[in-house]
Design a protein around this motif. Structure first.
Motif, PDB file in Angstrom:
ATOM      1  N   ALA A 141       0.839  -1.205   0.000  1.00 27.64           N
ATOM      2  CA  ALA A 141       0.000   0.000   0.000  1.00 27.64           C
ATOM      3  C   ALA A 141       0.875   1.257   0.000  1.00 27.64           C
ATOM      4  N   LYS A 142       1.933   1.226   0.789  1.00 25.21           N
ATOM      5  CA  LYS A 142       2.870   2.361   0.837  1.00 25.21           C
ATOM      6  C   LYS A 142       3.565   2.542  -0.509  1.00 25.21           C
ATOM      7  N   GLY A 143       3.939   1.435  -1.120  1.00 27.30           N
ATOM      8  CA  GLY A 143       4.598   1.506  -2.415  1.00 27.30           C
ATOM      9  C   GLY A 143       3.704   2.094  -3.488  1.00 27.30           C
ATOM     10  N   LEU A 144       2.430   1.704  -3.518  1.00 22.43           N
ATOM     11  CA  LEU A 144       1.494   2.248  -4.502  1.00 22.43           C
ATOM     12  C   LEU A 144       1.289   3.745  -4.300  1.00 22.43           C
ATOM     13  N   GLY A 145       1.378   4.181  -3.038  1.00 25.14           N
ATOM     14  CA  GLY A 145       1.238   5.609  -2.748  1.00 25.14           C
ATOM     15  C   GLY A 145       2.452   6.422  -3.153  1.00 25.14           C
ATOM     16  N   ALA A 146       3.595   5.758  -3.332  1.00 25.84           N
ATOM     17  CA  ALA A 146       4.833   6.446  -3.691  1.00 25.84           C
ATOM     18  C   ALA A 146       5.215   6.250  -5.152  1.00 25.84           C
ATOM     19  N   ALA A 147       4.562   5.302  -5.836  1.00 22.91           N
ATOM     20  CA  ALA A 147       4.949   4.961  -7.207  1.00 22.91           C
ATOM     21  C   ALA A 147       4.585   6.066  -8.193  1.00 22.91           C
ATOM     22  N   THR A 148       5.372   6.171  -9.254  1.00 27.42           N
ATOM     23  CA  THR A 148       5.081   7.071 -10.365  1.00 27.42           C
ATOM     24  C   THR A 148       4.332   6.280 -11.443  1.00 27.42           C
ATOM     25  N   PRO A 149       3.755   6.952 -12.445  1.00 28.02           N
ATOM     26  CA  PRO A 149       2.960   6.251 -13.453  1.00 28.02           C
ATOM     27  C   PRO A 149       3.694   5.143 -14.198  1.00 28.02           C
ATOM     28  N   GLU A 150       5.015   5.220 -14.290  1.00 27.49           N
ATOM     29  CA  GLU A 150       5.755   4.192 -15.030  1.00 27.49           C
ATOM     30  C   GLU A 150       6.335   3.106 -14.132  1.00 27.49           C
ATOM     31  N   GLN A 151       5.981   3.128 -12.845  1.00 26.91           N
ATOM     32  CA  GLN A 151       6.545   2.160 -11.917  1.00 26.91           C
ATOM     33  C   GLN A 151       5.534   1.098 -11.495  1.00 26.91           C
ATOM     34  N   ILE A 152       6.088  -0.003 -11.014  1.00 27.69           N
ATOM     35  CA  ILE A 152       5.310  -1.104 -10.461  1.00 27.69           C
ATOM     36  C   ILE A 152       5.919  -1.431  -9.100  1.00 27.69           C
ATOM     37  N   VAL A 153       5.086  -1.876  -8.165  1.00 30.22           N
ATOM     38  CA  VAL A 153       5.583  -2.253  -6.840  1.00 30.22           C
ATOM     39  C   VAL A 153       5.901  -3.750  -6.866  1.00 30.22           C
ATOM     40  N   THR A 154       7.145  -4.103  -6.598  1.00 30.79           N
ATOM     41  CA  THR A 154       7.552  -5.507  -6.636  1.00 30.79           C
ATOM     42  C   THR A 154       7.813  -6.025  -5.228  1.00 30.79           C
ATOM     43  N   PHE A 155       7.677  -7.352  -5.076  1.00 28.64           N
ATOM     44  CA  PHE A 155       7.994  -7.976  -3.795  1.00 28.64           C
ATOM     45  C   PHE A 155       8.771  -9.259  -4.045  1.00 28.64           C
ATOM     46  N   TYR A 156       9.577  -9.637  -3.059  1.00 31.60           N
ATOM     47  CA  TYR A 156      10.431 -10.822  -3.164  1.00 31.60           C
ATOM     48  C   TYR A 156      10.636 -11.367  -1.765  1.00 31.60           C
ATOM     49  N   ARG A 157      10.329 -12.651  -1.587  1.00 32.24           N
ATOM     50  CA  ARG A 157      10.492 -13.279  -0.273  1.00 32.24           C
ATOM     51  C   ARG A 157      11.095 -14.666  -0.428  1.00 32.24           C
ATOM     52  N   ILE A 158      12.051 -14.981   0.433  1.00 32.48           N
ATOM     53  CA  ILE A 158      12.664 -16.303   0.446  1.00 32.48           C
ATOM     54  C   ILE A 158      12.170 -17.071   1.664  1.00 32.48           C
ATOM     55  N   ILE A 159      11.742 -18.302   1.414  1.00 22.54           N
ATOM     56  CA  ILE A 159      11.428 -19.214   2.509  1.00 22.54           C
ATOM     57  C   ILE A 159      12.659 -20.083   2.720  1.00 22.54           C
ATOM     58  N   GLN A 160      13.314 -19.915   3.834  1.00 25.26           N
ATOM     59  CA  GLN A 160      14.534 -20.658   4.110  1.00 25.26           C
ATOM     60  C   GLN A 160      14.205 -21.940   4.862  1.00 25.26           C
ATOM     61  N   GLN A 161      14.643 -23.052   4.296  1.00 23.73           N
ATOM     62  CA  GLN A 161      14.369 -24.359   4.877  1.00 23.73           C
ATOM     63  C   GLN A 161      15.681 -25.083   5.149  1.00 23.73           C
ATOM     64  N   PRO A 162      15.955 -25.414   6.393  1.00 29.00           N
ATOM     65  CA  PRO A 162      17.207 -26.092   6.739  1.00 29.00           C
ATOM     66  C   PRO A 162      17.379 -27.401   5.958  1.00 29.00           C
ATOM     67  N   GLY A 163      18.538 -27.527   5.327  1.00 26.86           N
ATOM     68  CA  GLY A 163      18.851 -28.772   4.635  1.00 26.86           C
ATOM     69  C   GLY A 163      18.235 -28.921   3.270  1.00 26.86           C
ATOM     70  N   THR A 164      17.470 -27.906   2.804  1.00 27.20           N
ATOM     71  CA  THR A 164      16.860 -27.991   1.476  1.00 27.20           C
ATOM     72  C   THR A 164      17.144 -26.709   0.697  1.00 27.20           C
ATOM     73  N   ILE A 165      16.669 -26.673  -0.539  1.00 24.77           N
ATOM     74  CA  ILE A 165      16.859 -25.496  -1.381  1.00 24.77           C
ATOM     75  C   ILE A 165      15.917 -24.383  -0.934  1.00 24.77           C
ATOM     76  N   ASP A 166      16.433 -23.151  -0.843  1.00 23.38           N
ATOM     77  CA  ASP A 166      15.582 -22.009  -0.509  1.00 23.38           C
ATOM     78  C   ASP A 166      14.537 -21.803  -1.596  1.00 23.38           C
ATOM     79  N   LEU A 167      13.346 -21.325  -1.180  1.00 26.16           N
ATOM     80  CA  LEU A 167      12.227 -21.155  -2.094  1.00 26.16           C
ATOM     81  C   LEU A 167      11.831 -19.691  -2.183  1.00 26.16           C
ATOM     82  N   VAL A 168      11.482 -19.249  -3.383  1.00 23.93           N
ATOM     83  CA  VAL A 168      11.185 -17.842  -3.640  1.00 23.93           C
ATOM     84  C   VAL A 168       9.724 -17.654  -4.028  1.00 23.93           C
ATOM     85  N   THR A 169       9.094 -16.659  -3.412  1.00 24.72           N
ATOM     86  CA  THR A 169       7.787 -16.177  -3.853  1.00 24.72           C
ATOM     87  C   THR A 169       7.965 -14.707  -4.204  1.00 24.72           C
ATOM     88  N   SER A 170       7.608 -14.333  -5.431  1.00 23.32           N
ATOM     89  CA  SER A 170       7.832 -12.948  -5.857  1.00 23.32           C
ATOM     90  C   SER A 170       6.788 -12.537  -6.884  1.00 23.32           C
TER      91      SER A 170
END
Length: 234
Positions: A109-138
Motif C-alpha cells: 500500500a505504501k509503495g502504490l502511494g509512492a509509485a510514479t505512473p511508469e513504476q510497479i511495486v515488486t515484492f520478493y520473499r525467500i522461505i529458508q528451509q534447513p537442509g533444502t533449497i531455498d524457495l522464492v515467492t515474488s
C-alpha cells in the motif's frame, strides 16, 4: 586489428550494461529490504500510457486482496515434498498466510502511494528451509484506473532451478522479481469472483518459460461487496 578489437569490446560492454539496466530497473530506495525479502519500486518496461500512480489504497483493502488470492496447483510428476512440502496442502489454497498478509499489505500500500505512473511495486520473499533449497515467492502489483493488477511470478520456486533452456543461465530471482525462475503449472484465482476480471488465455510461445500469472480485481466492485457484507453482518 587492435582498433577493431577495442571497438568490439566497447560494443559488448555497452550491450551488457544495457541488459543489466533492463533487469535491474530500480530507481528509488526500497520500501523495505533485508537479506531474505524486500518490497521496492521498479520501472515497468511494458507500460506505455502509464499506470494510475501514485494511488491511495488502504492497508485494509490490500489485506483483503492478498488474503483473497488463491492458487490452484495441478498434479505434480515428482513428489513436491522433496522441495517444499506442498503435497500436504489442498490443490486450491491461499497464496499468502496471515503472517505474509500482515507483512506485505502495509508495504505494498505504501509503495502504490509512492509509485510514479511508469513504476510497479515488486515484492520478493525467500522461505529458508534447513537442509533444502531455498524457495522464492515474488511478483508485483500496480493500479490502472479502477483495476488492481496482481502478478505472481514465482510461488515457492527453488532458487537453484536448472538454467534457462534458451540462455543456459540461472535466473537471478532477487534482481528480477517479475521473471519466473521455474515453470509452474498453476492457476491464480480470487475468492470474490464477481470482482475478478477474466483474462484471455494466450498460447504459450516458449514451452520452456512459465506462463504469466496475473489477476485483475475491480476495486469498486470489491468495495461494493465489502460494504454489502458488512451491512448483512449487522
Amino acid at each position: 586489428m587492435k582498433k577493431l578489437g577495442t571497438t568490439i569490446l566497447t560494443v559488448v560492454a555497452l550491450f551488457v550494461g544495457f541488459t543489466a539496466c533492463q533487469h535491474q530497473s530500480y530507481s528509488s530506495p526500497p520500501i523495505f529490504e533485508d537479506q531474505s525479502q524486500y518490497v521496492r519500486l521498479a520501472v515497468d518496461q511494458r507500460v506505455s500510457s502509464g499506470h494510475s500512480h501514485p494511488a491511495n489504497i488502504t492497508v485494509k483493502v490490500m489485506s483483503s486482496i492478498l488474503s483473497g488470492v488463491r492458487i490452484e496447483e495441478s498434479a505434480r510428476l515428482l513428489p513436491s515434498s522433496v522441495f517444499s512440502g506442498k503435497d500436504k496442502e489442498p490443490h486450491l489454497h491461499p497464496v499468502f498466510g496471515p503472517d505474509d498478509v500482515a507483512f506485505l499489505a502495509p508495504l505494498l500500500a505504501k509503495g502504490l502511494g509512492a509509485a510514479t505512473p511508469e513504476q510497479i511495486v515488486t515484492f520478493y520473499r525467500i522461505i529458508q528451509q534447513p537442509g533444502t533449497i531455498d524457495l522464492v515467492t515474488s511478483g508485483g502489483v500496480y493500479i490502472h484506473g479502477d483495476e488492481l493488477h496482481f502478478l505472481l511470478s514465482n510461488y515457492r520456486s527453488p532458487t537453484r532451478y536448472p538454467p534457462d533452456a534458451e540462455t543456459m543461465r540461472y535466473v537471478d530471482g532477487r534482481s528480477t522479481p517479475l521473471q519466473s525462475i521455474a515453470p509452474q503449472e498453476t492457476i491464480l484465482g480470487f475468492h470474490q469472483t464477481s470482482a475478478l476480471i477474466p483474462l484471455e488465455q494466450g498460447s504459450l510461445k516458449n514451452p520452456f518459460r512459465a506462463k504469466r500469472r496475473e489477476i485483475v480485481v475491480l476495486l469498486s466492485k470489491l468495495a461494493e461487496e465489502s460494504t454489502s457484507t458488512t451491512q448483512e453482518s449487522h
